[in-house]
Enzyme design. Structure first.
Site, PDB file in Angstrom:
ATOM      1  N   PHE B 123       0.857  -1.185   0.000  1.00 50.80           N
ATOM      2  CA  PHE B 123       0.000   0.000   0.000  1.00 50.80           C
ATOM      3  C   PHE B 123       0.896   1.239   0.000  1.00 50.80           C
ATOM      4  O   PHE B 123       1.859   1.326   0.765  1.00 50.80           O
ATOM      5  CB  PHE B 123      -0.955   0.018   1.200  1.00 50.80           C
ATOM      6  CG  PHE B 123      -1.950   1.143   1.072  1.00 50.80           C
ATOM      7  CD1 PHE B 123      -3.013   1.041   0.194  1.00 50.80           C
ATOM      8  CD2 PHE B 123      -1.790   2.325   1.772  1.00 50.80           C
ATOM      9  CE1 PHE B 123      -3.916   2.083   0.020  1.00 50.80           C
ATOM     10  CE2 PHE B 123      -2.674   3.383   1.612  1.00 50.80           C
ATOM     11  CZ  PHE B 123      -3.751   3.263   0.735  1.00 50.80           C
ATOM     12  N   ASP B 192       1.434  -4.248   8.843  1.00 54.00           N
ATOM     13  CA  ASP B 192       0.290  -3.366   8.613  1.00 54.00           C
ATOM     14  C   ASP B 192      -0.948  -4.257   8.487  1.00 54.00           C
ATOM     15  O   ASP B 192      -1.068  -5.049   7.551  1.00 54.00           O
ATOM     16  CB  ASP B 192       0.514  -2.543   7.340  1.00 54.00           C
ATOM     17  CG  ASP B 192      -0.636  -1.561   7.085  1.00 54.00           C
ATOM     18  OD1 ASP B 192      -1.739  -1.761   7.639  1.00 54.00           O
ATOM     19  OD2 ASP B 192      -0.433  -0.616   6.308  1.00 54.00           O
ATOM     20  N   TYR B 217     -11.165   2.366  10.099  1.00 53.33           N
ATOM     21  CA  TYR B 217     -12.378   2.669   9.319  1.00 53.33           C
ATOM     22  C   TYR B 217     -12.786   1.589   8.329  1.00 53.33           C
ATOM     23  O   TYR B 217     -13.751   1.767   7.608  1.00 53.33           O
ATOM     24  CB  TYR B 217     -12.270   4.030   8.631  1.00 53.33           C
ATOM     25  CG  TYR B 217     -11.075   4.268   7.720  1.00 53.33           C
ATOM     26  CD1 TYR B 217     -11.049   3.748   6.430  1.00 53.33           C
ATOM     27  CD2 TYR B 217     -10.011   5.045   8.140  1.00 53.33           C
ATOM     28  CE1 TYR B 217      -9.980   3.994   5.593  1.00 53.33           C
ATOM     29  CE2 TYR B 217      -8.932   5.298   7.303  1.00 53.33           C
ATOM     30  CZ  TYR B 217      -8.922   4.777   6.034  1.00 53.33           C
ATOM     31  OH  TYR B 217      -7.862   5.022   5.194  1.00 53.33           O
ATOM     32  N   LYS B 218     -12.033   0.496   8.276  1.00 53.75           N
ATOM     33  CA  LYS B 218     -12.395  -0.590   7.362  1.00 53.75           C
ATOM     34  C   LYS B 218     -13.226  -1.622   8.136  1.00 53.75           C
ATOM     35  O   LYS B 218     -14.395  -1.374   8.441  1.00 53.75           O
ATOM     36  CB  LYS B 218     -11.136  -1.199   6.765  1.00 53.75           C
ATOM     37  CG  LYS B 218     -10.339  -0.198   5.928  1.00 53.75           C
ATOM     38  CD  LYS B 218      -9.061  -0.813   5.383  1.00 53.75           C
ATOM     39  CE  LYS B 218      -8.199   0.220   4.677  1.00 53.75           C
ATOM     40  NZ  LYS B 218      -8.793   0.766   3.462  1.00 53.75           N
ATOM     41  N   ARG B 364     -12.243  -4.559  -7.213  1.00 55.60           N
ATOM     42  CA  ARG B 364     -12.021  -5.146  -5.888  1.00 55.60           C
ATOM     43  C   ARG B 364     -13.356  -5.263  -5.159  1.00 55.60           C
ATOM     44  O   ARG B 364     -14.067  -4.280  -4.988  1.00 55.60           O
ATOM     45  CB  ARG B 364     -11.056  -4.245  -5.116  1.00 55.60           C
ATOM     46  CG  ARG B 364     -10.617  -4.815  -3.792  1.00 55.60           C
ATOM     47  CD  ARG B 364      -9.619  -3.888  -3.117  1.00 55.60           C
ATOM     48  NE  ARG B 364     -10.257  -2.681  -2.620  1.00 55.60           N
ATOM     49  CZ  ARG B 364      -9.729  -1.863  -1.697  1.00 55.60           C
ATOM     50  NH1 ARG B 364      -8.511  -2.128  -1.216  1.00 55.60           N
ATOM     51  NH2 ARG B 364     -10.360  -0.789  -1.301  1.00 55.60           N
TER      52      ARG B 364
END
Lengths: 405, 405
Positions: B123, B192, B217-218, B364
């Site tokens: 990422f 991560d 927030y995921k 995705r």
């Protein structure tokens, strides 16, 4: 005193703004310099963001509700409060994190110089962020008392980092003069506006300041732990580079490239994903303060604090004022030294007069002008006189320190 | 397919949890890996924090509502989701900022070594935070493809920094094996967990991981830009030092000392004032996910994604799956390569099936197991088949890139 207060309130052009804030019944709030009051528009706006934009809009709201542009949009609204151009300010992260970014940026812009100059007793986080860079071997912290700062500005100083209005005393620095002195020594200047932005008319542009940071939860009424802001003068927009180079500060974040390329201007100060709930609350506070205007706010704040001094004096209270007596030389607060300042602040809170204590011996009273009345001030002075006369602050319960003081 | 979906839903032990989330009418949300859905309890909790704790409690709420302890309290609630002890996790700042802290800390713990090893295509923010330290002269970024990582672990590597579940493909690293390999080479490891925490049972302790960060927030449903978290293994608590040494990470912040002295354990990862609104929303999401439990969540997520593959295959759709076909080798998502993945994702969104696009050619689809039903999955597969059959993704409107993709 009460009559005079009523007259002053009747003549106060900002009196009606009190109704735009949710000031709790029975509270005289002299701590807006720690956490500003809740604007009445905030709960509905937050409910809309939570239920509508997050709940229903979901990930689409990054575009449809323009979440992605909040840091720039709010920054542009803060700009006129601090004498900056709209594209020179961005809302993001905390004051501490923004200090780290801009101290680092300044050091990189002054190769061969490692000293960051500040004053002892500056707000701790300002000093600690220099410490962090010092431990990385990138900075050298130098502290000099106010009067000695010009002499301490030698050819080793990369950056002068000062808080405009002192958090304990409210004493203001002469921003124009110190910025000039720093520039003459070849140094850059970073102003921490935490205790001035939104309460005092700051003129970053006129003073030719290089960098600034400031707080969203004090005079901007953005809520507890609100996002902070950062300013970079336009002339440094191409040169400024900061090490917290997260994806939101990339020139093209959604290309997901392996290599960092900074976004133009202040956008490159962004790091992680913006905290939308905090941003939304901050925006309501900033809108309201911008509507009132800092010149009017500061005029009222001086009138409030001077009236408080009069009232206290008429009550025969003698307290050691550590803030400047000249209202033009201080921000929106009055601080008094007292051997039992903590107990004093607690006894006042028990009477509904919320000020605060700053270690070791400071009673700090803030005069956030957007929602305080002159009647509040007369009553607060009367409570202070009673607490001191009665000695009720000596009660055991007022001496027990809480986790946060 | 629909019948099978109904049977699977009837047998789903987590089916009732969907009612605990506010899933919008007419939406099949396959993007919980970008922004998790709103828990139904969040708006009321936020209203309480805003109107009650902020509006009425004001600055007193730092003590009375225990705002000051939120980072530790929420960290302790995240801990069991990632196989950590409660005192090893703290909620604060963003993933990006926490990466910077822990990369810096690792470099300081491995003097003489400067390389931070990661993989290309990690990422972006992970790679960019290494870049930031590289520009400061403190780190050297080295990238090696997955299979080449063990060989790239030489005596120059201070830290191996990897994302547990890949954001694009969902492919999982073998955390135990890579942690061991890094340790054998004398390096530390930072994981991560942004795409695994809350959806996949992570075992940081068992794997002897050194550091970790993750996203709020995921899969933790903390709201847009929610605070992130950071983990430091207890054995490193005394040694870890990080440069973002703000006042909240001080051993005694309210003594307002000029000199920084780190708080014990993970508390020293704190920097500025915690963002209370974001913290409050995060806590609701974490409480709910912890109540469901990650083992059950991951079991359902595998069942959902495998069912999706079956449905798509029965529709005769042929798409290039870039996620591992073995469900045990991937996180809670399926990613497909398609030359027009952006238009495809937009055409699906127009039908209420929200997935996302990752540059340049990835569609995705995330299977957040807490609020998706098997009926959702059957319908999503049917929409995907129709979009491809009809070619409706070719419409001009679906090709126009928005600011956030």
């Amino acid at each position: 005193m009460k009559d005079r207060a009523r007259h002053l309130d009747a003549a106060d052009p900002l009196a009606a703004y009190r109704e735009r804030f949710d000031v709790p019944e029975g509270v005289i709030y002299l701590d807006g310099n720690s956490l500003g009051c809740l604007p009445k528009a905030t709960p509905d706006r937050l409910a809309e963001v939570v239920r509508g934009e997050w709940g229903t809009g979901l990930v689409r709201s990054w575009n449809d509700a323009d979440w992605i542009a909040m840091p720039q949009r709010i920054g542009a609204k803060i700009a006129p409060l601090i004498g900056a151009a709209p594209h020179e300010v961005i809302a993001c992260d905390s004051v501490s994190v923004n200090l780290f970014k801009l101290i680092s940026a300044a050091l990189a812009m002054r190769p061969g110089r490692k000293v960051v100059l500040s004053e002892p007793g500056n707000f701790p986080t300002d000093l600690y962020m220099i410490d962090g860079l010092e431990r990385q071997g990138l900075a050298e912290r130098r502290l000099a008392k106010r009067g000695d700062l010009p002499d301490a500005l030698d050819e080793d100083v990369a950056l002068l980092l000062l808080t405009h209005a002192h958090y304990k005393t409210g004493e203001l620095f002469d921003m124009a003069a110190l910025t000039r002195a720093a520039h003459e020594a070849g140094a850059l200047v970073l102003w921490d506006l935490s205790h001035s932005a939104g309460a005092y008319p700051v003129h970053l542009g006129e003073c030719e300041a290089d960098f600034a940071v400031g707080c969203g939860y004090k005079y901007l009424n953005g809520g507890p732990g609100a996002p902070a802001f950062a300013f970079v003068a336009e002339r440094h927009h191409d040169a400024v580079r900061q090490p917290l180079s997260g994806w939101m500060g990339h020139a093209a974040p959604f290309e997901f490239s392996d290599d960092y390329s900074p976004a133009p201007g202040v956008d490159r100060l962004l790091c992680g994903t913006p905290p939308i709930l905090g941003m939304a609350a901050l925006e309501v506070g900033v809108d309201l303060i911008a509507e009132i205007g800092v010149d009017r706010l500061y005029a009222k704040s001086k009138a409030l604090s001077e009236f408080f001094r009069q009232c206290v004096s008429e009550h025969g209270v003698e307290l050691d004022l550590v803030s400047p007596t000249d209202p033009d030389a201080r921000g929106s607060q009055l601080s008094f030294r007292h051997g039992n300042a903590y107990a004093l602040s607690q006894a006042l809170i028990a009477r509904g007069v919320i000020g605060d204590f700053r270690d070791p011996d400071i009673l700090r009273l803030g005069f956030a002008p957007a929602y305080l009345s002159f009647t509040d001030i007369a009553e607060a002075a009367s409570h202070l006189a009673k607490v001191l006369e009665s000695g009720e602050w000596r009660r055991e319960e007022f001496g027990k320190r809480a986790a946060v003081t």
